[in-house]
Write a protein that holds these residues in place. Structure first.
Motif, short mmCIF file in Angstrom:
data_model
loop_
_atom_site.label_atom_id
_atom_site.label_comp_id
_atom_site.label_asym_id
_atom_site.label_seq_id
_atom_site.Cartn_x
_atom_site.Cartn_y
_atom_site.Cartn_z
N ARG A 179 -3.85 -7.96 -5.15
CA ARG A 179 -5.02 -8.13 -6.01
C ARG A 179 -4.60 -8.64 -7.40
NH1 ARG A 179 -6.75 -4.53 -9.86
NH2 ARG A 179 -5.41 -2.76 -10.23
N GLU B 83 -5.55 -2.99 -2.65
CA GLU B 83 -5.25 -4.25 -1.97
C GLU B 83 -3.89 -4.74 -2.50
OE1 GLU B 83 -7.00 -8.73 -2.02
OE2 GLU B 83 -8.44 -7.10 -2.17
N GLU C 270 0.84 -1.20 0.00
CA GLU C 270 0.00 0.00 0.00
C GLU C 270 0.87 1.25 0.00
OE1 GLU C 270 -2.69 -0.15 3.28
OE2 GLU C 270 -4.03 -1.54 2.25
#
Length: 159
Positions: free
Chosen positions: A81, A78, A68
């Motif tokens: 992902r 996320e 992040e």
């Protein structure tokens, strides 16, 4: 602000060349969110367990870790992902056909910025057996020894 030029590598998958025999490579774009791009520009990404897979006639990258963005807010992404790979239809069809026919897999080799655009280098690869890995290590050691002896001879330091 002027656009970036050249190629800036963010992450590379060194283990892929050890575990797989690379047959062919492709450059693909990625569908990313804003915080993912900012995190990549900060040089943060990991391709350790990443692989590409076909779903509904499209290619997706699974398992790539982009942490992040530290200054991100609730709009942060996320980290692991699934990301869509952007290739031309002909390349997608060729990759899907080769993976279906011959037990090949698609492995990401590196993530980089090419002229300001985030790209991933995807390899069409075949898994190596453990004896293949040992042979590669032995060959590399022999080549290194030969180069060392040749270099010593060139400097007049014969053994």
């Amino acid at each position: 602000m002027p656009r970036e030029k050249g190629r800036k590598v963010v992450a590379s998958n060194k283990k892929a060349r050890h575990d797989y025999a690379i047959l062919d490579t492709y450059e693909a774009g990625m569908a990313l969110t804003g915080t993912e791009v900012k995190s990549l520009r900060a040089g943060r990404a990991s391709l350790v367990d990443a692989f590409a897979q076909e779903r509904d006639g499209e290619l997706y990258l699974h398992g790539m870790h982009i942490p992040e963005y530290t200054q991100g807010t609730w709009t942060n992404h996320e980290p692991r992902r699934t990301r869509k790979l952007l290739l031309k239809r002909l390349e997608i069809d060729r990759l899907i056909g080769k993976t279906r026919e011959g037990g090949l897999t698609m492995v990401p080799l590196q993530v980089y910025f090419s002229d300001g655009w985030a790209k991933v280098e995807i390899a069409l690869a075949k898994g190596k057996k453990s004896y293949d890995k040992r042979q590669d290590l032995a060959k590399r050691d022999a080549d290194r020894e030969i180069a060392r002896v040749v270099g010593r001879r060139g400097k007049g330091m014969d053994d």
